[in-house]
Design an enzyme around this catalytic site. Structure first.
Site: not given
Length: 777
Positions: A679, A722
């Protein structure tokens, strides 16, 4: 070997099995072999002299000349008696050692030419000392070995003949054949005595050990017999006094308990069988203790006891709301689960598995579910368990065996239908030798746990009424186990949620724990927010609770030392006095726009984290270096990002051959911490472009997304965690993959409201937003 040898004589030879005859020794022999009987008859018809010599191997019936030792004893036949079975009994006396020079068979028996061995008779002080020492040692040996009559010692203590002493002692010692023959072959009498002394020393040591063991066993037996005798005496006295009726038989008590328990047929038969065994055993025996322990466990197991399950969903909702702030989605899913259970009256169904970072309330949620359903709460910590026997139990053949932890917890619960929390299910140790997770497959499968078999109990137990709830920090759980559970994710808390948790739960809890009164300490909301922002950086609230506890302890100390103080208020201004300097810079990820530095967003087992990525471009030969404990997937992301930059070099105004003339170094700080995952792809690509074009990256931007070679941005996981990390870190703008836009609906509004979120489809969009100047020419 100093010896004198005389003339040679011919004499019949009688082979002996496992017997060595010495001079001065009188011994009866039973002779059965045909040749041996003929040999004795020949000697009786002549001078009654015969050569006695030992066979090397007793198993041979027809020994050849090579099967006999060279040294033997010339003996005299004192008496011969023929027995009814055809064998012969002879009484012989050893006369003198002799050495075989030649041996042959005359067809009927063996005849040998032998030479007499005469040892020199030298009596000196050394021999006198040896005689005295040997007699003393033999006396010590006789005291320990009761098989040798004491009269022999009386005879030997008066003899001055070293030859006779040595041979007599050797005759009465339980020596191996090789040692017996060695004594016969030692001509020098002093050496013979020393050899025997060494053997006696060893035998004495062995006899002492044997005596100690015998005494220990005897004492134990005497103790057991004494206890048994006293118990019988007590029973007799009580019977005479008429008190025996007041002390019921233990076996009858156990039988009555077994009958009253309503055990399943298999368990009842097994327990009654063990009780019958116990009746036949001595109460003092070790085996009786093992059997009694087994029966006790079987009686304690809750075979048919259940608590009444609450079915009021409104009450369950109320309990969950009181015990936990926020977690609305999680509570909703739990209530759905409980609603279905209440309608079906069965527990069968998916096992709940609560997955989330440490400190978000997984274990306490399990307690709340138990409380809301009226079930007893049982917790089993699986962290570090590495043996299947800890779950299934040890077989009774092992010393100190017990049921597994699962059945031990059921016994502790005392009911058949508790809420069983399997805590930290991802922390079990598994390797090629042991796999305790496999033992849980049967436990967590609703179709199999009806017949759970503990190795110690050896009977089936029905676990279908147990409500199992598991907790874990990550999805790092064996696939077959994961397949049996329904995952409920618990993300980290927002700043507002942490504030409310601190005010409603943590602050009152620590006040009570540290014996502080309500008006003695006041912590303002500003102070709690400052603690959250500058002293903790976590998904849960454990560190927050520790900091509040630290404040409480310091306040208690101040109140005790300064009696005039009645009340202390903690605010953002005086917080430093209690907690020290700030540990984190909230909202200061990067003060300035910097070249080659990008903030990425990562997901870990403990929640979301900000990930700083640095890139440097220097003159070189096209070498790509990456450091910071990066995993293989992250290394591949860097390579993919570099390929994307090369493919778009012309658009970005980068020289086509930059990769041949420049070395690129990608570094992710906190090098000791392992990092992996795809990611960070767009963050890597942005950092490389910034470094090559000298175009600074905006300091208030963080990003997450996997990159393809075509420059597309792919979806990622852990979006809520996140975004929470970005929220905690004071980031204002976040770039996410366009496909993750739909996940924003599930994220609380108070998280999204503080952030500007850009869903991006490709790297062009990322670079236009992230870089200070437009990158494309």
């Amino acid at each position: 070997m100093n010896s004198e040898r005389s003339e040679r004589i011919k004499i019949p030879v009688l082979p002996l099995r496992d017997v060595v005859v010495y001079p001065h020794m009188v011994i009866p022999l039973f002779v059965g072999r045909k040749k041996s009987i003929h040999c004795i008859e020949t000697s009786m018809n002549n001078d009654k002299k015969i050569m006695l010599i030992a066979q090397k191997e007793a198993s041979k019936d027809e020994p050849s000349t090579n099967d006999l030792f060279n040294i033997g004893t010339i003996s005299s036949i004192l008496q011969m008696l023929k027995l009814p079975d055809g064998t012969v009994k002879v009484l012989v006396e050893g006369l003198q050692r002799a050495c075989i020079k030649n041996i042959e068979s005359n067809g009927e028996h063996l005849v040998a030419e032998v030479e007499l061995i005469i040892s020199p008779t030298v009596i000196d002080k050394e021999q006198e000392v040896l005689i005295r020492t040997t007699v003393n040692q033999f006396e010590s040996y006789i005291k320990l070995n009761k098989k040798i009559p004491s009269e022999i010692l009386n005879t030997l203590s008066q003899t001055k003949n070293a030859e006779k002493l040595a041979d007599t002692i050797a005759a009465h010692m339980p020596l191996k054949l090789a040692d017996k023959q060695s004594v016969l072959e030692i001509y020098n009498v002093n050496e013979r005595l020393e050899f025997l002394m060494a053997i006696m020393e060893t035998e004495i040591d062995l006899l002492k050990v044997e005596k100690r063991i015998r005494n220990r066993v005897k004492k134990q037996m005497e103790k057991s017999q004494r206890e048994y005798y006293l118990n019988e005496q007590i029973k007799a006295i009580q019977k005479e006094l008429g008190d025996m009726d007041e002390i019921p038989d233990e076996n009858k008590i156990l039988k009555r308990k077994i009958k009253s328990l309503k055990m399943p047929k298999e368990a009842k038969e097994k327990t009654e069988s063990e009780l019958q065994k116990l009746k036949m055993m001595s109460p003092m025996s070790a085996e009786a203790t093992v059997v009694r322990s087994y029966i006790d466990w079987m009686i304690q197991v809750p075979w048919n006891i259940k608590t009444k399950i609450k079915k009021d969903i409104q009450e369950a909702k109320k309990i969950l709301d009181i015990d936990h702030f926020g977690l609305e989605k999680v509570k909703e899913r739990i209530l759905e689960y409980l609603a279905v259970q209440s309608r079906t009256n069965k527990v069968k169904g998916p096992i709940l598995c609560l997955i989330g970072p440490p400190g978000v309330g997984k274990t306490s949620l399990g307690k709340s579910i138990a409380k809301s359903t009226g079930r007893k709460y049982v917790r089993m910590a699986l962290g570090g368990i590495r043996d299947e026997a800890e779950i299934r139990g040890h077989r009774r053949t092992y010393i100190g065996s017990m049921p597994g932890k699962l059945m031990q917890k059921m016994v502790k619960a005392k009911v058949k239908n508790p809420l069983f929390l399997l805590d930290e299910i991802d922390k079990m140790s598994c390797d090629i030798r042991v796999d305790p997770a496999s033992a849980l497959l049967e436990v967590l499968d609703p179709e199999q746990n009806i017949n759970f078999n503990d190795h110690y109990l050896e009977v089936d137990y029905d676990l279908s009424d147990v409500m199992f709830v598991a907790t874990s920090n990550s999805m790092n759980i064996p696939a077959p186990l994961l397949d049996r559970m329904e995952i409920i994710r618990l993300s980290g808390y927002t700043e507002n949620e942490k504030l409310n948790i601190a005010k409603c739960y943590l602050y009152p809890k620590q006040m009570e724990r540290n014996a502080l009164k309500r008006n003695e300490l006041i912590i303002t909301d500003c102070a709690i927010i400052s603690i959250i922002q500058y002293y903790t950086r976590e998904a849960g609230v454990r560190s927050l609770e520790r900091e509040i506890s630290k404040i409480c302890r310091k306040v208690v100390k101040l109140l005790i030392l300064n009696k005039s103080l009645k009340k202390i208020e903690i605010n953002s201004k005086n917080l430093k006095k209690f907690l020290g300097i700030k540990r984190f810079d909230y909202g200061k990820t990067n003060n300035l726009n910097q070249i080659g530095q990008v903030v990425g967003l990562a997901w870990t087992e403990v929640g979301g984290e900000l990930l700083t990525i640095e890139t440097a471009c220097v003159s070189g030969k096209g070498k790509l270096t990456y450091t910071g404990s990066l995993g293989e997937v992250m290394q591949e992301s860097i390579q993919a990002a570099l390929t994307v930059v090369r493919s778009q070099a012309k658009k970005l105004g980068i020289k086509k051959d930059f990769h041949e003339k420049h070395d690129i170094h990608v570094h992710v700080p906190e090098g000791a911490t392992p990092k992996d995952g795809p990611s960070a792809g767009i963050a890597m690509c942005t950092a490389i472009v910034s470094s090559l074009t000298k175009n600074p990256v905006k300091s208030n931007i963080a990003m997450t997304g996997e990159i393809t070679l075509q420059g597309r941005v792919l979806t990622i996981g852990g979006l809520k965690e996140k975004l929470l990390a970005a929220h905690r870190g004071g980031v204002k703008t976040v770039l996410i993959p366009y496909e993750n836009k739909r996940n924003l609906e599930e994220i609380p509004k108070n998280i999204i409201e503080g952030l500007t979120i850009y869903p991006v489809k490709n790297i062009e969009e990322v670079l236009k937003i992230a870089l200070e100047n437009t990158p494309y020419v």
